[in-house]
Design an enzyme around this catalytic site. Sequence first.
Site, PDB file in Angstrom:
ATOM      1  N   ASP A 174       2.419  13.434  -8.675  1.00 12.92           N
ATOM      2  CA  ASP A 174       2.183  14.090  -9.874  1.00 12.92           C
ATOM      3  C   ASP A 174       3.449  14.427 -10.517  1.00 12.92           C
ATOM      4  OD1 ASP A 174      -0.291  13.707 -10.350  1.00 12.92           O
ATOM      5  OD2 ASP A 174      -0.922  15.607  -9.320  1.00 12.92           O
ATOM      6  N   GLN A 182     -21.250  23.134 -15.679  1.00 12.25           N
ATOM      7  CA  GLN A 182     -21.788  24.354 -15.390  1.00 12.25           C
ATOM      8  C   GLN A 182     -21.512  25.001 -14.178  1.00 12.25           C
ATOM      9  OE1 GLN A 182     -25.700  24.963 -17.224  1.00 12.25           O
ATOM     10  NE2 GLN A 182     -25.273  22.968 -18.340  1.00 12.25           N
ATOM     11  N   GLY A 213       9.479   0.041   1.265  1.00 15.76           N
ATOM     12  CA  GLY A 213       8.561   0.129   2.421  1.00 15.76           C
ATOM     13  C   GLY A 213       9.024   0.328   3.542  1.00 15.76           C
ATOM     14  N   CYS A 252      15.294  -1.073  -2.463  1.00 18.40           N
ATOM     15  CA  CYS A 252      15.316  -0.200  -0.977  1.00 18.40           C
ATOM     16  C   CYS A 252      15.049  -1.168   0.077  1.00 18.40           C
ATOM     17  CB  CYS A 252      14.371   0.977  -1.037  1.00 18.40           C
ATOM     18  SG  CYS A 252      15.173   2.290   0.325  1.00 18.40           S
ATOM     19  N   GLY A 306      13.381  -3.627  -0.203  1.00 12.67           N
ATOM     20  CA  GLY A 306      13.465  -5.050  -1.028  1.00 12.67           C
ATOM     21  C   GLY A 306      14.878  -5.600  -0.902  1.00 12.67           C
ATOM     22  N   GLN A 318      17.176  -4.641   1.369  1.00 10.90           N
ATOM     23  CA  GLN A 318      17.355  -4.992   2.521  1.00 10.90           C
ATOM     24  C   GLN A 318      17.062  -6.355   3.012  1.00 10.90           C
ATOM     25  OE1 GLN A 318      15.679  -1.608   4.750  1.00 10.90           O
ATOM     26  NE2 GLN A 318      17.297  -0.094   4.057  1.00 10.90           N
ATOM     27  N   GLU A 329      15.594  -1.967  12.335  1.00  8.74           N
ATOM     28  CA  GLU A 329      14.249  -1.424  12.075  1.00  8.74           C
ATOM     29  C   GLU A 329      13.314  -2.483  12.724  1.00  8.74           C
ATOM     30  OE1 GLU A 329      12.981  -0.353   8.001  1.00  8.74           O
ATOM     31  OE2 GLU A 329      11.315   0.489   8.778  1.00  8.74           O
ATOM     32  N   HIS A 350      16.244   4.226  -5.263  1.00  5.25           N
ATOM     33  CA  HIS A 350      14.925   4.029  -6.255  1.00  5.25           C
ATOM     34  C   HIS A 350      15.209   4.391  -7.653  1.00  5.25           C
ATOM     35  CE1 HIS A 350      12.496   3.455  -2.645  1.00  5.25           C
ATOM     36  NE2 HIS A 350      13.319   4.222  -1.906  1.00  5.25           N
ATOM     37  N   GLU A 401      13.306   3.746  -9.774  1.00  2.00           N
ATOM     38  CA  GLU A 401      11.889   3.781 -10.277  1.00  2.00           C
ATOM     39  C   GLU A 401      11.650   5.364 -10.604  1.00  2.00           C
ATOM     40  OE1 GLU A 401      12.526   2.755  -7.332  1.00  2.00           O
ATOM     41  OE2 GLU A 401      10.885   3.405  -5.897  1.00  2.00           O
TER      42      GLU A 401
END
Length: 542
Positions: free
Chosen positions: A73, A194, A356, A383, A385, A387, A407, A509, A511
């Site tokens: 949010d 109600q 991810g 990110c 993506g 890598q 990883e 990021h 975004e």
Amino acid sequence: MKQPKYIFITGGVSSSLGKGVTVAALGCLLESRGYSVAIQKMDPYINIDPGTMSPYQHGEVYVTSDGAETDLDLGYYERFTSPNYSRRNSVTTGQIYHAVIERERRGDYLGRTVQVVPHITNEIRNRIYNLEKENPDFIIVEIGGTVGDIESVPFLEAIRQMRYEFGNERTLFIHLTLVPTISAAGEAKTKPTQHSVKELLSLGIQPDVLVCRIREPMTKEMKAKISLFCNVKEDCVISAVDIKDSIYEIPKMYKEEKLDEVVLKTLKMDLRESNFSKWEEIIYKIKNPKGSLRIAIVGKYISLQDAYRSIYESLSHGGITNELKLEFVKLNPEELEKKNLQQVFQNISGILVPGGFGERGIEGKIRAIEYARINNIPFFGICLGMQCCVIEFARNVLGWNEANSTEFNPTTPYPVISLLEEQMEVDRLGGTMRLGSFPCILKEGSLAHKIYQSSQIMERHRHRFEFTLKYKKDFEQKGMLISGLSPDEKLVEIVEIPSHKWFIGVQFHPEFQSKPTNPHPLFVEFITAAKEYSIQNFGGLS
Ligand code: GLN
């Protein structure tokens, strides 16, 4: 310092009614009338933050510039209003109890019994007062969960106390409920609303405004009925109808329902003139696209609506700026491992691989990236993506077949992505990644530099692994350009392939910084590149 007005939003009947967007839209409307707002989310769960939660439990983890891992949010708040939110704007039960228990261990309570009232409720109230430092006209607090949940009781108690202390000219309660349409009866039913108001009343809270989620706008009679049963003035009963095209129409929908007007009137604030033209323009572009494009998103959580929420929103901002409607083709990378990619991508104009964690789906992502690289399809890696595009390049261009991230394979002979030094000693999961905004220096003449039109940028991060610097030369010799670095030149932030039409991978990021009113240039240019690709390869836009 101003004396801010406090607006509290609670939810009833059901979850997922769009409380976060309602709060953000109200903030947007108040800003359009020249008021300043600060918005806070109170999440009643015991986790300190959602950073350790699975996308199945929680959806996206939104990262603020100061590195807080927060509820998604917060993303809506930032996209609809102008402040840059921080960890102060996201509060959980876990944080509240943690702070109180720490104080108790220090002995700060001087032998007293520590209780939910007043110690927990005081801590909740202090978190709200914390926002006063920003000197806003309005502090809007969204109480997560649904009224009736055990977890939200201390939060509701805290805001009840605030009404008692500050009175009804400085506090306002908005309750968001559902008015379901029962198909057999063909009628919208007010009874759940109600009941929900009764539940709220039992906690000592009488709502001032009811926002009712409903299929069709409420009739005058329905509003009168709800008003009578719930003790809320008729003009304070607001319809929130489902919006078809875009969430960016929601502020306008609430404006037409006069939500901001009743809020201002009830709180005895001036009804300043509203300047809503930039939002009108955005809505116009959404409603009148000049064509459409198909963009593929390759991620293992594509079946979940909110796991990549900020990615979808940022792409849509790129679409709005280019006056194009985007169709998201959501692809599960595990399924791409065996499929014929020519078929999968035959009418796709751009491919995006988002962030991810974990190995599942990696090979499918790498295949998709290889396809984009070889076929000159605009590609955007974020990110994980990014890598993956480093791994793909190492394997298929440098010929290092076993290249990987540590990883996924800790013993790979070519660890092209490896753990950040500062991460080596970390043994706790929560809040320990490289988090928040960091500067990045862009290489002159690169595509990134051209897109940002700047030499230094700030972007938000959330990762543990990083491009392994010792391989930088090998990559550059074979045609992958490192176009963004941390100021100390130790961390690779952006890679690109100059011989490709549009191929960029970013460790951060972007975004989390795009708004419809201020779209992020990487998303805008990615969509522009996809548009050109469509014109050249499909003879136009669909
Ligand atoms: N799993 C990778 C890392 O930790 C990428 C993280 C991400 O995409 N947010 O570095």
